[in-house]
Design an enzyme around this catalytic site. Structure first.
Site, PDB file in Angstrom:
ATOM      1  N   HIS A 111       0.822  -1.220   0.000  1.00 59.72           N
ATOM      2  CA  HIS A 111       0.000   0.000   0.000  1.00 59.72           C
ATOM      3  C   HIS A 111       0.856   1.270   0.000  1.00 59.72           C
ATOM      4  CE1 HIS A 111      -3.845  -2.149   1.739  1.00 59.72           C
ATOM      5  NE2 HIS A 111      -3.525  -2.538   0.526  1.00 59.72           N
ATOM      6  N   CYS A 138      10.152  17.271  -9.280  1.00 64.29           N
ATOM      7  CA  CYS A 138      10.747  15.921  -9.369  1.00 64.29           C
ATOM      8  C   CYS A 138      12.249  16.073  -9.605  1.00 64.29           C
ATOM      9  CB  CYS A 138      10.113  15.138 -10.516  1.00 64.29           C
ATOM     10  SG  CYS A 138      10.967  13.567 -10.812  1.00 64.29           S
TER      11      CYS A 138
END
Ligand code: OAD
Length: 238
Positions: A111, A138
């Site tokens: 998860h 990023c």
């Protein structure tokens, strides 16, 4: 030394972290912190209101950063030291990093992890305990505003499933610790392991939704019951 079991698959959920002071999901004032799942843990919510969703995970990060592993996490480390470590995999639904802090090996976060963000432009994974927001750039593709918390939202595919499926077919002991067995696909792992012949055991506080699929149920706090079980398993006294 020949061991009773060759390959052990350990599935963990929020209950294993409860004794480290972290709330479980379905308890009162659970990990969703009184928010609706639809507002903070779905991909639709993320696209609808990125600032809100980022803030939710930014607020959660310090508590998870400071949390310490408890005897249940440490018992897994002990088991992995006594067994060939590669024969014991830890598949967790938890986004905390308590397994790693305890020194567990072969940990798969199906998860996601709170200390990561994924770039939706290039797929780069950024490791960070700092805030992530719509202005985060990023470091790989240098695009701004595409970093999403690396948490698997409802509506997204689980991570590491190729490894998980292989390990489920190989294991001869399937152990579930601290998960309510209501969120699929993880809730179905026990069925696959059982189908391929594994013994199945669960450690929780109370009966779970998929309780009937387990051969053995150990009720109580995992920080007490699981280390005791590890001692018994290592002395082959079970
Ligand atoms: P839940 O909150 O649904 O269940 C926690 C389980 O842990 C319950 O069965 C409790 O009985 C048990 N428990 C609580 N304290 C314990 C203790 N000290 N020792 C042993 N057991 C204890 O949490 P999860 O099953 O992990 O998904 O929830 C599954 C998923 O639901 C989460 O990963 C999350 C959520 O939606 C995503 O974020 C995608």
């Amino acid at each position: 030394m020949t061991r009773l079991y060759k390959n052990i698959f350990i599935l963990t959920g929020a209950g294993i972290s409860a004794e480290s002071g972290l709330s479980t999901f379905r308890s009162e004032n659970g990990l969703w912190n009184n928010h609706r799942v639809e507002d903070v843990a779905t991909i639709e919510a993320y696209y609808r209101n990125q600032d809100f969703v980022h803030q939710f995970y930014n607020d959660m990060r310090p508590e998870l950063f400071n949390a310490k592993p408890n005897p249940a996490h440490l018992a897994i480390t002990k088991l992995q030291k006594e067994y060939p470590a590669d024969n014991i995999s830890v598949v967790t639904q938890n986004v905390d990093t308590l397994h790693e802090k305890a020194g567990n090996k072969n940990v798969y976060h199906i998860h996601g992890q709170i200390n990561q963000a994924v770039c939706l432009n290039c797929g780069h994974i950024l490791e960070t305990w700092g805030d992530v927001d719509t202005e985060t750039v990023c470091p790989h593709c240098e695009v701004m505003g595409m970093m999403k918390p690396n948490i698997v939202f409802f509506g997204e595919n689980l991570l590491c499933m190729d490894v998980v499926e292989r390990q489920l077919r190989q294991c001869d002991l399937f152990i579930s610790i601290g998960t309510s067995g209501v969120v699929f696909p993880a809730a179905g792992f026990v069925q696959t392991a059982k189908y391929y012949g594994a013994d199945t055991m669960e450690f929780t506080l109370e009966a779970t939704a998929n309780n009937y699929l387990f051969d053995k149920h150990i009720y109580g706090k995992a920080g007490e019951t699981f280390p005791k079980f590890v001692e018994e398993l290592l002395s082959e006294n079970i």
